[in-house]
Design a protein around this motif. Structure first.
Motif, short mmCIF file in Angstrom:
data_model
loop_
_atom_site.label_atom_id
_atom_site.label_comp_id
_atom_site.label_asym_id
_atom_site.label_seq_id
_atom_site.Cartn_x
_atom_site.Cartn_y
_atom_site.Cartn_z
N GLY A 13 -0.68 5.13 2.07
CA GLY A 13 -1.42 3.94 1.70
C GLY A 13 -2.51 3.66 2.70
N SER A 14 -3.50 2.93 2.26
CA SER A 14 -4.57 2.54 3.17
C SER A 14 -4.20 1.22 3.80
N ASP B 267 0.83 -1.21 0.00
CA ASP B 267 0.00 0.00 0.00
C ASP B 267 0.86 1.26 0.00
N SER B 268 1.95 1.25 0.77
CA SER B 268 2.79 2.45 0.81
C SER B 268 3.62 2.59 -0.47
N ASN C 263 2.46 1.77 -3.41
CA ASN C 263 1.47 2.39 -4.32
C ASN C 263 1.34 3.89 -4.04
N ALA C 264 1.33 4.25 -2.77
CA ALA C 264 1.23 5.67 -2.40
C ALA C 264 2.44 6.45 -2.91
#
Length: 170
Positions: free
Chosen positions: A140-141, A16-17, A19-20
């Motif tokens: 990220g989520s 997720d991070s 992707n962020a």
């Protein structure tokens, strides 16, 4: 609307991070904005834990409050990790995450600063965003479920509710 010139990306090495950070790199190019990547290590939360909901039974992990890391077998065999071993392991993981963030920036042909912060992740990110005068926070989520979400909430939820800055949750 305020011009966005500095992006702060919360990064812990998870998918997720990543992707962020990739999203921030693309946004940075479009806005001609500087990127600062922050990895937060919560020393007070670093402890030997077992998270049976994510890992096989009888597996020992250490957490930094954001992510669980496997403990080397030698430390498990001894029953606990000594303070010096613990610091070496955490320092190695922090370096690994910082290098990963730098590599992602380089792959995206972006420059940026990578900073390691200490403390509660949501608080550290919020305070640091103010310190560097960030115009937006990107993170990220974390897909928490059940009781974990009810009792602790996610870092992204805590950050978005404790800052006046726009927060992009990827």
């Amino acid at each position: 609307m305020k011009e966005i010139k500095r992006l702060l990306v919360a990064f812990d090495g998870t998918e997720d991070s990543v992707n962020a950070l990739n999203t921030a790199a693309n946004l940075s190019k479009q806005l001609n904005a500087a990127i600062t990547v922050a990895h937060v290590f919560d020393e007070s939360a670093a402890a030997i834990t077992a998270d049976s909901s994510r890992y096989p039974a009888n597996t020992t992990y250490m957490t930094d409050g954001l992510q669980n890391y496997p403990v080397p077998p030698s430390a498990v065999d001894q029953g606990s990790m000594g303070a010096e071993e613990n610091q070496d392991y955490i320092g190695g993981r922090t370096t690994e995450v910082s290098v990963q963030a730098s590599n992602i920036l380089e792959e995206n042909n972006c420059s940026g600063e990578v900073k390691v912060l200490d403390g509660d992740p949501a608080e550290a990110i919020t305070v640091y965003a103010e310190e560097i005068q960030a115009d937006m926070i990107i993170m990220g989520s974390r897909h928490l479920s059940g009781l974990k979400k009810l009792f602790s909430g996610s870092v992204s939820e805590k950050v978005s509710s404790s800052t006046n800055l726009p927060v992009l949750i990827v």
